[in-house]
Write an enzyme that holds these catalytic residues in place. Structure first.
Site, PDB file in Angstrom:
ATOM      1  N   ASN A 310      23.471  -9.415  69.377  1.00  0.00           N
ATOM      2  CA  ASN A 310      24.409  -8.307  69.518  1.00  0.00           C
ATOM      3  C   ASN A 310      24.751  -8.163  70.993  1.00  0.00           C
ATOM      4  O   ASN A 310      23.855  -8.135  71.839  1.00  0.00           O
ATOM      5  CB  ASN A 310      23.798  -7.006  68.991  1.00  0.00           C
ATOM      6  CG  ASN A 310      24.784  -5.847  69.049  1.00  0.00           C
ATOM      7  OD1 ASN A 310      25.119  -5.352  70.114  1.00  0.00           O
ATOM      8  ND2 ASN A 310      25.233  -5.410  67.879  1.00  0.00           N
ATOM      9  N   ALA A 333      28.197  -7.353  65.208  1.00  0.00           N
ATOM     10  CA  ALA A 333      28.860  -6.167  65.757  1.00  0.00           C
ATOM     11  C   ALA A 333      28.442  -4.974  64.923  1.00  0.00           C
ATOM     12  O   ALA A 333      28.487  -5.026  63.690  1.00  0.00           O
ATOM     13  CB  ALA A 333      30.375  -6.337  65.732  1.00  0.00           C
ATOM     14  N   GLU A 334      28.055  -3.879  65.592  1.00  0.00           N
ATOM     15  CA  GLU A 334      27.479  -2.761  64.850  1.00  0.00           C
ATOM     16  C   GLU A 334      28.460  -2.026  63.959  1.00  0.00           C
ATOM     17  O   GLU A 334      28.054  -1.204  63.129  1.00  0.00           O
ATOM     18  CB  GLU A 334      26.794  -1.779  65.798  1.00  0.00           C
ATOM     19  CG  GLU A 334      27.653  -1.216  66.884  1.00  0.00           C
ATOM     20  CD  GLU A 334      27.388  -1.863  68.238  1.00  0.00           C
ATOM     21  OE1 GLU A 334      27.410  -1.141  69.247  1.00  0.00           O
ATOM     22  OE2 GLU A 334      27.171  -3.087  68.279  1.00  0.00           O
ATOM     23  N   ASN A 335      29.766  -2.293  64.083  1.00  0.00           N
ATOM     24  CA  ASN A 335      30.711  -1.682  63.157  1.00  0.00           C
ATOM     25  C   ASN A 335      30.845  -2.473  61.867  1.00  0.00           C
ATOM     26  O   ASN A 335      31.730  -2.194  61.054  1.00  0.00           O
ATOM     27  CB  ASN A 335      32.086  -1.495  63.813  1.00  0.00           C
ATOM     28  CG  ASN A 335      32.684  -2.775  64.357  1.00  0.00           C
ATOM     29  OD1 ASN A 335      32.024  -3.515  65.081  1.00  0.00           O
ATOM     30  ND2 ASN A 335      33.934  -3.039  64.039  1.00  0.00           N
ATOM     31  N   SER A 375      24.586  -2.195  58.958  1.00  0.00           N
ATOM     32  CA  SER A 375      24.539  -2.843  60.263  1.00  0.00           C
ATOM     33  C   SER A 375      23.385  -2.318  61.103  1.00  0.00           C
ATOM     34  O   SER A 375      22.599  -3.088  61.673  1.00  0.00           O
ATOM     35  CB  SER A 375      25.861  -2.616  60.989  1.00  0.00           C
ATOM     36  OG  SER A 375      25.844  -3.202  62.270  1.00  0.00           O
TER      37      SER A 375
END
Length: 507
Positions: A310, A333-335, A375
């Protein structure tokens, strides 16, 4: 003598006839003619959950309809951010229909920031992953949970202002969070969110309320849709029942109360196109570019073949351009993206494909997509091998401060979750050694609010590389070409050891 085989009873197929007849009826129909009809019974003084990340997956048609009802006010709104002035939730801020925000990020919304700092808005800044989990847990009927994210920060200790007076003094502080130790690790307790209404956006929906997302528009939408007492979905396409295959239903109809056709245009907050590594590095003077290049090329050496990684915005996002030959990593990606690709070429941009910096991106081969709750679950569980972040300050024992400067409020974002499991996820910081005024950024103790305590394992600057131990402190392992240990000491406000195997920076 063989035992007789009992006769098999044949039951009447009447149940099948009745069941088939019932499923062919049109009694369940959640379609509304307009957004105005869908929100006509919405009441103020309610908790409203609003999906979306940046401009992706934002239910703008429904937000516009709420904005057109000024009597719906005194809202507590839960959303990752609040759009921009005049766009999305920014409209409800300007019309003062929102009195409280629960969000992770203010970003570039100056109206949002000003309302908070001048006492017109209560704000509970909450880590991005915690918001997602608060909604997901509430949807599952779980009233509270323990998380490692934000332990040891002002979120936990109750030192974050949530409301100011008009004169700038603090009217109300956040509450101290309960903590508990599990298996030798510290956690804080977070209470779940239970929404009255949810406004979400999907790609396809049918009259039963079954919904499907496209690309990365899921983000917070799924968890919020499943949470609220009354959920309204706006969809890009209204389809017939059965057109969404059962395995492709992301929100099941049982969670949805009303469906409308989306009419608001999609927008892109930060249209970003593919550039050469040299163009990505360019920053002001040639000297500044050279410093960035040194950091980026050294940072790329941290990637090992097969890692799940990340990356924070800025310098970390450039590092994959310099991957060593034969090394392949999967970017998260945290989204809600696993298998993040590079920036698109002109004409390839997609409003539902953005990175955590809200920039347009592409998907890599074999990518997968999911909600923000999923996520951050994989992040906190340590499934991500490496996270690379920028920093404002790092302490000698690996405390990280990277979300707040004195007098400036942008938000906590997802970083507190990303550094919450340093035992399993290696945390690498990339930054210039000093700030713009020449002040050291590596300190004995951080003076800015912490993102996470004792979480950083490696610091890469334009002058040096340090290994960081949470008990032993800093060890200098590499120095930039032409930079002496004495110069590094003069620009580092923390003691450090020098490795017996000190080397020039590996580029």
């Amino acid at each position: 003598m063989a035992r007789p085989v009992p006769a098999i009873k044949v039951f009447s197929p009447i149940w099948r006839r009745n069941f088939s007849a019932s499923t062919s009826r049109s009694a369940i129909n959640k379609l509304c003619a307009s957004a105005e009809e869908a929100v006509k019974n919405m009441k103020g003084s309610s908790t409203l959950l609003v999906g979306g990340f940046g401009f992706s997956g934002v239910p703008n048609t429904l937000i516009n309809a709420v904005h057109a009802r000024p009597e719906v006010k005194d809202l507590t709104v839960v959303s990752n951010n609040a759009g921009m002035p005049g766009a999305g939730l920014g409209q409800l801020l300007e019309s003062k229909q929102i009195t409280k925000m629960i969000a992770s990020f203010i970003g570039e919304n100056k109206v949002f920031e000003k309302m908070y700092l001048t006492g017109d808005l209560t704000l509970e800044l909450t880590p991005q992953g915690t918001i997602a989990e608060k909604c997901a847990a509430g949807a599952a009927g779980v009233p509270a949970f323990y998380t490692p994210a934000a332990y040891g920060t002002i979120i936990q200790t109750g030192e974050l202002p949530i409301r100011y007076n008009k004169d700038g003094s603090v009217a109300e502080m956040s509450k101290v969070k309960e903590t508990r130790t599990f298996n030798g690790k510290e956690y804080l307790m977070e209470e779940s969110i239970f929404g009255d209404y949810a406004l979400v956006r999907a790609h396809k929906a049918d009259k039963l309320g079954n919904c499907q997302f496209r690309k990365a528009m899921n983000n917070f939408n799924e968890a919020m849709a499943k949470n609220a007492k009354y959920t309204i979905v706006e969809a890009d396409e209204i389809v017939e029942v059965g057109e969404i295959s059962p395995e492709s239903v992301h929100i099941q109809g049982v969670y949805v109360d009303a469906v409308i056709k989306s009419t608001a245009p999609t927008q892109i907050e930060k249209l970003t196109f593919a550039k050469s590594p040299e163009d990505l590095l360019a920053a002001g003077s040639g000297e500044a570019t050279a410093r960035r290049e040194r950091i980026v090329k050294r940072a790329a050496k941290e990637f090992k073949d097969g890692m799940y990684v990340n990356l924070g915005i800025g310098i970390p996002l450039i590092a994959p351009s310099y991957l060593p030959e034969g090394v392949e990593v999967v970017l998260q990606a945290e989204n809600g993206i696993l298998g993040l690709g590079g920036y698109p070429n002109p004409g390839e941009e997609d409003p539902d494909l953005i990175n955590p910096g809200k920039e347009t991106v592409t998907l890599g081969r074999g990518a997968s997509l999911f909600g923000s709750h999923e996520s951050f679950g994989m992040i906190r569980a340590g499934k991500i091998d490496l996270t690379m972040l920028g920093a404002l300050q790092v302490s000698q024992y690996g405390d990280l401060a990277n979300f707040m400067l004195p007098g400036k409020v942008k938000g906590v974002g997802g970083a507190m979750d990303l550094v919450a499991n340093p035992e399993k996820t290696k945390v690498v910081v990339t930054m210039e050694h000093t700030d713009k005024k020449g002040n050291p950024k590596i300190l004995a103790d951080c003076t800015f609010p912490l993102t996470g305590p004792r979480c950083v394992s490696t610091i890469i600057t334009d002058l040096a590389v340090f290994e960081v131990s949470p008990s032993e402190g800093l060890t200098l392992i590499e120095h930039a070409e032409g930079v002496t240990v004495e110069e590094i000491r003069s620009k580092t406000a923390a003691p450090f050891n020098v490795s017996a195997d000190l080397k020039p920076m590996q580029l």
